[in-house]
Scaffold this active site. Structure first.
Site, short mmCIF file in Angstrom:
data_model
loop_
_atom_site.label_atom_id
_atom_site.label_comp_id
_atom_site.label_asym_id
_atom_site.label_seq_id
_atom_site.Cartn_x
_atom_site.Cartn_y
_atom_site.Cartn_z
CB ALA A 1 -0.92 0.01 1.22
CB CYS A 2 2.15 3.59 -2.29
SG CYS A 2 1.15 3.80 -3.78
N PRO A 3 0.73 5.76 -0.56
CG PRO A 3 1.93 7.53 0.40
CD PRO A 3 2.11 6.22 -0.31
N GLY B 1 -1.81 4.83 -3.95
CA GLY B 1 -2.33 3.55 -4.38
C GLY B 1 -2.43 3.41 -5.88
CB THR C 1 -0.06 -0.12 -4.47
OG1 THR C 1 -0.16 0.98 -3.56
CG2 THR C 1 -0.86 -1.29 -3.92
#
Length: 487
Positions: free
Chosen positions: A8-10, A12, A16
């Protein structure tokens, strides 16, 4: 071994899925089995209870915290950032293997049920990491609203011109056979979506800090920020304030008979009351004054000042290709959209143009001077064309990971040039994402393309020169009594 992972990245959008793919490839190469849950902007398909139960270890590759992490309670766990997963997935799986051998997984009976909502922040993180994750959680939920609202408003302008914002309400006057009526409808739907930006930002910052009970205080605080004119900055403060208030209230010990109603009644009630009073009476007006000053400053930027701001934001976007510095510049641009000023639209255009430049430049360089790049880099050039055109700066990561000292300065220079030129020519954009696919919605589209082309050329030439310089140095003949040092 069998692993499960969550990435999960900020935003998405790219990190991700790149992290998920890297983990899957590393597991396949090692003969292991892995199931990955991608908590991205398109949602996620949760890992099955059976996959979690039978897994030997869990890998969390996340920058915003993992949703519903209680599902993995008791499992041997390795935590890392998405960049670590992209750059060294095999190393993470080795850590997970070692952890599984030293901390055996619990029996299936110990696995708990899936919770409804969970904190979005990794437990045990430092205050700086937590603050960034809180803010990025809010931004990640805002982006779909900005995308939907901004694109609809931009589409309405394309269909009906800028005067369409003055059209009467479609509930009073709507003609299905009129293009202008449809343009007005799109404009009013988009405007309705944009009105949610600040409350959503505040609500989910608060959620990241104190879970479900903080959502209502955060949303209300964000709505008050809009009411008093505190805007995006007020939403940030309201979210942090609501999360802190509810988090403090949760620490109060109460009788067991009252504990059951605390999350659904007492905490939202008291949190909303305290946050609302503080926003209305104490801090709302000073923040509104600061927001007014910021808006005035942005609107007053012209000439060299605008170009310098564009260069700075462009350099930030390219520097870590989707990392924290990139997100600061992007968040600044998205936040400016709430002001509706012409300069804010120019900033959004400059940031998106600068974000497209690195992958396109590296793809171009790897295509025209193939011998300077490794086979893996040449392979990465193919998807980089599409990633760059889609405003996914992370497409430059494979190149930067293998040769950071030459690649990163080169793309920073090119993106700074693109940002400065975009601001100078006055290109505008209401859409927060989309890359070249939203070009019909760009103001001054031809000059916008010129700005991107110049930045791509600058970065491509810079990286080719840097790689040639390194290769020449390594190939120079060695004089007697000296030793060769590879570049």
């Amino acid at each position: 071994m069998k692993f499960v992972a969550v990435t999960a990245c900020p935003t998405g959008i790219a990190h991700t899925y790149m992290a998920a793919e890297a983990l899957e490839q590393a597991a396949k190469a090692a003969g292991d089995e892995i199931h990955v849950e991608t908590q991205g902007s398109a949602g996620s398909t949760p890992l099955s209870a059976e996959d979690i139960r039978t897994a030997d270890a869990v890998v969390f590759a996340a920058d915003v915290g993992v949703q519903d992490r209680e599902r993995f309670a008791g499992k041997p766990t390795v935590e890392a950032t998405v960049k670590q997963a992209i750059n060294d997935a095999a190393g993470l799986l080795d850590q997970a293997r070692t952890t599984a051998e030293t901390e055996p997984a619990p029996d299936a009976a110990q696995a708990g049920p899936e919770p409804e909502l969970a904190t979005k922040v990794v437990a045990g993180a430092g205050i700086g990491s937590k603050l960034r994750q809180w803010l990025m959680t809010g931004v990640s939920y805002v982006i779909p609203f900005v995308a939907a609202g901004g694109l609809l408003i931009a589409l309405s302008f394309a269909l009906g011109g800028y005067q369409i914002s003055d059209a009467p309400s479609v509930t009073e006057q709507f003609d299905p056979a009129s293009l202008l009526s449809w343009a007005a409808l799109a404009n009013q739907i988009g405007s309705a979506a944009m009105e949610f930006l600040v409350p959503v930002l505040a609500g989910f910052i608060a959620f990241a800090m104190a879970d479900r009970p903080a959502i209502a205080p955060g949303f209300v605080g964000g709505a008050i920020a809009v009411t008093v004119g505190a805007g995006f900055l007020g939403g940030l403060v309201a979210g942090l304030l609501a999360g802190a208030v509810v988090g403090a209230l949760k620490q109060i010990r109460v009788p067991r008979a009252v504990a059951g109603v605390m999350p659904v009644m007492v905490l939202p009630l008291l949190g909303t009351l305290v946050t609302g009073v503080l926003m209305f009476v104490v801090i709302g007006k000073p923040i509104a004054a600061a927001m007014t000053g910021l808006t005035t400053w942005l609107n007053g930027l012209t000439g060299a000042n605008a170009a310098l701001l564009g260069a700075l934001l462009g350099a930030m976007i390219a520097f870590d290709m989707g990392g924290p510095i990139n997100k600061v510049a992007y968040t600044f641009a998205v936040g400016g959209l709430t002001t509706g000023s012409e300069t804010a639209l120019e900033i959004m255009a400059a940031v998106m143009a600068a974000g497209m430049t690195p992958p396109l430049a590296l793809a171009l360089a790897a295509t025209v001077r193939r011998k300077l790049f490794s086979p893996a880099e040449r392979e990465s050039a193919r998807p980089a064309w599409l990633l760059g055109a889609s405003f996914i700066t992370e497409g430059a990561i494979p190149f930067a990971a293998s040769d950071p000292l030459r690649v990163i300065p080169s793309i920073v220079v090119g993106s700074a040039a693109t940002g400065a030129l975009s601001m100078t020519v006055g290109a505008t954009l209401r859409a927060p994402h989309g890359g070249l696919f939203v070009l019909p919605l760009v103001g001054q589209p031809l000059l916008y393309l010129v700005a991107i082309a110049v930045g791509v050329a600058v970065s491509a030439l810079a990286v080719i020169f840097a790689k040639q310089l390194g290769r020449t140095s390594a190939a120079e003949p060695v004089s007697p009594g000296t030793s060769a040092v590879p570049a």
